[in-house]
Design an enzyme around this catalytic site. Structure first.
Site, short mmCIF file in Angstrom:
data_model
loop_
_atom_site.label_atom_id
_atom_site.label_comp_id
_atom_site.label_asym_id
_atom_site.label_seq_id
_atom_site.Cartn_x
_atom_site.Cartn_y
_atom_site.Cartn_z
N ALA A 267 0.82 -1.29 -0.07
CA ALA A 267 -0.04 0.02 0.19
C ALA A 267 0.83 1.42 -0.03
O ALA A 267 1.85 1.27 0.69
CB ALA A 267 -0.76 0.04 1.24
N SER A 268 0.54 2.28 -0.62
CA SER A 268 1.26 3.66 -0.88
C SER A 268 2.54 3.40 -1.13
O SER A 268 3.41 3.94 -0.78
CB SER A 268 0.83 4.12 0.57
OG SER A 268 -0.22 4.39 0.91
#
Length: 72
Positions: free
Chosen positions: A62-63
């Site tokens: 994520a991210s």
């Protein structure tokens, strides 16, 4: 294994990172000419449960867009 490739130093670095708790675990795949020449696991998929890392482990990412764009 292709001549000139020794997986031992790579595995030692990864194992040391696990021992120092710099990483919890990882799956390593080194490829050349479209095929794997070294494949290994190290550490834990779940440290608290004592579950060893498996070759088919699924990682949640994520991210990471910014980091990938910065490297590219």
């Amino acid at each position: 294994m292709p001549p000139g490739f020794d997986p031992v130093p790579l595995q030692q670095v990864i194992d040391e990172a696990v021992v120092r708790q710099q990483i919890v675990g990882c799956v390593i795949c080194v490829s050349q000419h479209g095929g794997p020449m070294h494949f290994a696991t190290a550490g834990f998929a779940d440290r608290e449960a004592g579950q060893a890392m498996m070759p088919d482990a699924v990682f949640r990412l994520a991210s990471l867009t910014k980091a990938v764009v910065c490297v590219a």
